[in-house]
Write a protein that holds these residues in place. Structure first.
Motif, PDB file in Angstrom:
ATOM      1  N   PHE B 218      -9.826  16.422  16.806  1.00  0.00           N
ATOM      2  CA  PHE B 218     -10.756  16.452  17.935  1.00  0.00           C
ATOM      3  C   PHE B 218     -10.421  15.227  18.777  1.00  0.00           C
ATOM      4  N   LEU B 219     -10.017  15.436  20.023  1.00  0.00           N
ATOM      5  CA  LEU B 219      -9.676  14.305  20.894  1.00  0.00           C
ATOM      6  C   LEU B 219     -10.497  14.424  22.174  1.00  0.00           C
ATOM      7  N   CYS B 220     -11.480  13.570  22.313  1.00  0.00           N
ATOM      8  CA  CYS B 220     -12.350  13.540  23.503  1.00  0.00           C
ATOM      9  C   CYS B 220     -12.929  14.914  23.826  1.00  0.00           C
ATOM     10  N   GLY B 221     -13.278  15.685  22.816  1.00  0.00           N
ATOM     11  CA  GLY B 221     -13.913  16.983  23.059  1.00  0.00           C
ATOM     12  C   GLY B 221     -12.939  18.145  23.046  1.00  0.00           C
ATOM     13  N   ALA B 222     -11.628  17.848  23.135  1.00  0.00           N
ATOM     14  CA  ALA B 222     -10.616  18.914  23.144  1.00  0.00           C
ATOM     15  C   ALA B 222      -9.965  19.009  21.768  1.00  0.00           C
ATOM     16  N   LYS B 223      -9.252  20.111  21.555  1.00  0.00           N
ATOM     17  CA  LYS B 223      -8.452  20.210  20.341  1.00  0.00           C
ATOM     18  C   LYS B 223      -7.104  19.560  20.612  1.00  0.00           C
ATOM     19  N   GLY B 224      -6.799  18.537  19.857  1.00  0.00           N
ATOM     20  CA  GLY B 224      -5.536  17.828  20.040  1.00  0.00           C
ATOM     21  C   GLY B 224      -4.769  17.793  18.737  1.00  0.00           C
ATOM     22  N   PHE B 225      -3.729  16.988  18.708  1.00  0.00           N
ATOM     23  CA  PHE B 225      -2.895  16.898  17.510  1.00  0.00           C
ATOM     24  C   PHE B 225      -2.465  15.465  17.249  1.00  0.00           C
ATOM     25  N   VAL B 226      -2.163  15.206  15.975  1.00  0.00           N
ATOM     26  CA  VAL B 226      -1.520  13.941  15.627  1.00  0.00           C
ATOM     27  C   VAL B 226      -0.035  14.125  15.892  1.00  0.00           C
ATOM     28  N   VAL B 227       0.546  13.235  16.702  1.00  0.00           N
ATOM     29  CA  VAL B 227       1.979  13.289  16.991  1.00  0.00           C
ATOM     30  C   VAL B 227       2.746  12.617  15.852  1.00  0.00           C
ATOM     31  N   GLY B 228       2.173  11.571  15.308  1.00  0.00           N
ATOM     32  CA  GLY B 228       2.806  10.817  14.225  1.00  0.00           C
ATOM     33  C   GLY B 228       2.013   9.538  14.037  1.00  0.00           C
ATOM     34  N   HIS B 229       2.608   8.590  13.318  1.00  0.00           N
ATOM     35  CA  HIS B 229       1.900   7.312  13.214  1.00  0.00           C
ATOM     36  C   HIS B 229       2.009   6.596  14.548  1.00  0.00           C
ATOM     37  N   GLY B 230       1.083   5.722  14.818  1.00  0.00           N
ATOM     38  CA  GLY B 230       1.074   5.038  16.110  1.00  0.00           C
ATOM     39  C   GLY B 230       1.928   3.785  16.099  1.00  0.00           C
ATOM     40  N   THR B 231       1.952   3.087  17.234  1.00  0.00           N
ATOM     41  CA  THR B 231       2.655   1.803  17.287  1.00  0.00           C
ATOM     42  C   THR B 231       1.846   0.802  16.460  1.00  0.00           C
ATOM     43  N   GLN B 232       2.515  -0.218  15.973  1.00  0.00           N
ATOM     44  CA  GLN B 232       1.887  -1.263  15.132  1.00  0.00           C
ATOM     45  C   GLN B 232       1.206  -0.701  13.884  1.00  0.00           C
ATOM     46  N   HIS B 233       1.692   0.483  13.410  1.00  0.00           N
ATOM     47  CA  HIS B 233       1.184   1.096  12.177  1.00  0.00           C
ATOM     48  C   HIS B 233       1.698   0.267  11.011  1.00  0.00           C
TER      49      HIS B 233
END
Lengths: 126, 498
Positions: B218-233
């Motif tokens: 759930f991203l700001c009310g929309a259906k979104g996806f995890v692309v991968g780990h983020g920066t500074q993970h």
């Protein structure tokens, strides 16, 4: 009850708080004080039952009295983040059980929270 | 059979089947903790299929990819502004990336986040683009008004969101600091912290068993996806790179913000559904604020490696008060638990309605590695300081003046018998003394309150001190106040021409 007291160069020379306390026997709690050579501004707290008596006593000494019955106003923009909570000098901003940020009546309208709000949701009442 | 429940494995496919059939059991992270406490992990794993986790906080690493469509005649947009906020255009002709923290050229309190918010609220935004013009894209300037509807493509792509946990901040210095962690009052006047603790997505799946590449969120009310780990993970401080369609987002799950004195940022609401695959997952989902440790960092020290004041749990931070050096210090959260709860509830509703199916990660997130610093040559005061010529308070003003002329100096630190700093005199002090006929001892005309530096201070910090106090030299002292040398603004300006 919170009062904002303003006094000019005449009243500023007198120990007005002590005089009012002696006259009314009411306890006057000083919340904020800015006293300069020509004028002063104080925010004080007194019990509601003695508020009228204390107000009159201050007026008799030439002090301008304003009752602070309003608190900081908040718009719909508030996201309840809480950035304001630790900035309040009188602990009038609290996090409720459900996570909402609430403003208590003891707000002294100092405006500190208005300046730290990240979404500009707060303002001082006009 | 014994151990039947402990080994029981529910698959994501089975859970999705239940969602389609309308008999799935979904609870929020907060409810799950109570369920595990009351029924135990085994029973909880049996009863509950999905747990919704959520966070709502300021996430600077947020932005949107936009495609504006082609004008006639067409333009290759080399620079683009939306409401005077510049977007990055080093990609194809009419593509741009607008970062949330990018400041408007007209106001520092308005930026990319506000433009994104206005687009989602359906408001009009002014688009301005310029180009040098090419044979295939002859147009050189475009100015028009657009809404989100008009855009061919608008995708939020955030390189770093949803921190697993975050360092809390305080301030030991004697001035108010305006930071990305909010306003920090002097002398440990307050503490601020970010993150929602026990309800945050990544803290509830610490081994990344279900949150991975391709996880639907759930991203700001929309259906979104995890692309991968983020920066500074990195270990303990995992992050996510996420994306989602801007056109499906809801204004109540995002908010543009301006951290006073720091800059623009954006509050982002993220919810992640965690399938309760087995008992082990149920146990991980029982994590409490009491178990989640972070550090309180001193922002009063303006270096990369800010000192750790103390370790603290999210339970202590959320209580509103923590102890520092024996004193009670008040705490401000910066993330909204209230709106994170709404995210978790909204996500639960979507799943119960059959609107939101779970996904299995295409690939697991990597563990992460400790953060590497950016190596820049940090110049320290000791590398630029000069030997100081000192005088004593008893020195005759005339002798001091002669010393300055002979050695070509403008500043003389004044020291006691043990070489400890007690004051400073400048050529200006001497000029004033001569003008007013006070030509006695140095002690009578010196400045007693001296701003100093130490050998291991970065030259940038020393330069900032000189600038903010409007002075041109700093005596270099050790811990006991002994004068080791002096650094002047001329020494620092020499660094620039080297």
């Amino acid at each position: 009850m919170l009062f904002r007291l303003k006094f000019d160069s005449k009243a500023v020379k007198k120990p007005v708080i002590s005089m009012v306390t002696l006259k009314t026997s009411a306890l006057v709690n000083i919340i904020r004080a800015e006293v300069g050579p020509r004028r002063g501004e104080l925010i004080v707290e007194v019990d509601d039952e003695v508020a009228d008596k204390v107000e009159n006593a201050f007026r008799e000494l030439g002090v301008e009295v304003c009752r602070l019955e309003k608190k900081v106003e908040r718009s719909e923009e508030c996201v309840h983040c809480g950035a304001c909570v630790s900035i309040c000098p009188v602990e009038a901003i609290v996090v409720e059980e459900d996570g909402r940020i609430e403003f208590l009546d003891k707000c002294v309208l100092c405006g500190n929270c208005v300046n730290v709000c990240p979404v500009r949701a707060l303002s001082l009442p006009v | 059979m014994k151990g039947d429940t402990a080994e029981r494995v529910k698959t994501v496919a089975e859970i999705n089947e239940k969602i389609r059939e309308g008999n799935v059991c979904v609870v929020t992270a907060e409810e799950m903790k109570k369920i595990v406490e009351e029924l135990g992990a085994e029973k909880a794993a049996e009863e509950v299929d999905v747990v919704t986790t959520g966070t709502f906080g300021a996430m600077c690493s947020t932005g949107v990819f936009l495609n504006f469509g082609h004008s006639d005649p067409p333009i290759r947009m080399q620079k683009v502004w939306l409401n005077d906020v510049e977007a990055y255009t080093g990609i194809a002709a009419v593509d741009a990336y607008l970062g949330a923290t990018q400041q408007s050229e007209k106001s520092q309190e308005y930026g990319g986040a506000h433009v994104i918010q206005e687009l989602v609220r359906g408001e009009e935004v002014e688009l301005r683009a310029v180009s040098r013009g090419t044979d295939c894209y002859p147009e050189k300037e475009v100015r028009t008004v657009i809404t989100l509807e008009d855009l061919n493509f608008a995708e939020m792509v955030n390189p770093r969101n949803a921190y697993q946990r975050y360092n809390a901040a305080t301030n030991s210095s004697s001035r108010v600091l305006r930071t990305y962690m909010g306003t920090l009052l002097p002398n440990f006047g307050n503490v601020s912290f970010a993150g929602c603790g026990e309800i945050s997505p990544l803290i509830n799946d610490p081994d990344f068993r279900t949150i991975g590449v391709g996880t639907r969120i759930f991203l700001c009310g929309a259906k979104g996806f995890v692309v991968g780990h983020g920066t500074q993970h990195c270990p303990g401080y995992a992050t996510l790179m996420v994306k989602g369609p801007l056109k499906e987002m809801k204004p109540e799950f995002m908010r543009a913000a301006y951290m006073p004195g720091y800059g623009v940022t954006m509050f982002v609401g993220i919810g992640v559904p965690i399938p309760v695959l087995d008992v082990e997952m149920a146990r991980a989902l029982a994590v409490r604020d009491e178990d989640i440790k972070t550090k309180i960092i001193d922002f009063g020290i303006q270096r990369r490696d800010r000192p750790v004041i103390r370790e603290v749990t999210y339970a202590e931070l959320k209580s509103g008060k923590v102890e520092i050096n024996g004193e009670e210090v008040r705490v401000s959260p910066l993330s909204s638990v209230y709106l994170a709860r709404r995210v978790m509830e909204e996500l639960r509703e979507m799943i119960l309605r059959g609107d939101f199916l779970l996904t299995e990660p295409v690939e697991r997130l990597k563990e992460g590695e400790p953060m590497k610093p950016l190596r820049v040559a940090t110049k320290l005061v000791k590398s630029v300081m000069n030997k100081a010529v000192t005088v004593s308070p008893e020195t005759d003003v005339r002798t001091a003046a002669r010393l300055m002329i002979e050695k070509g100096l403008n500043h003389l630190p004044v020291v006691d018998g043990e070489g400890r700093l007690v004051g400073i005199i400048t050529s200006w002090d001497i000029a004033k003394a001569v003008a007013s006929g006070k030509t006695g001892r140095v002690g009578e005309i010196m400045t007693r309150k001296v701003i100093t530096t130490h050998p291991n201070e970065a030259v940038e910090v020393a330069a900032r001190k000189m600038e903010s106090y409007d002075i041109s030299a700093l005596p270099v002292v050790d811990g006991s106040g002994k004068v080791l040398g002096i650094v002047t603004s001329e020494d620092l300006s020499k660094l620039l021409v080297r």
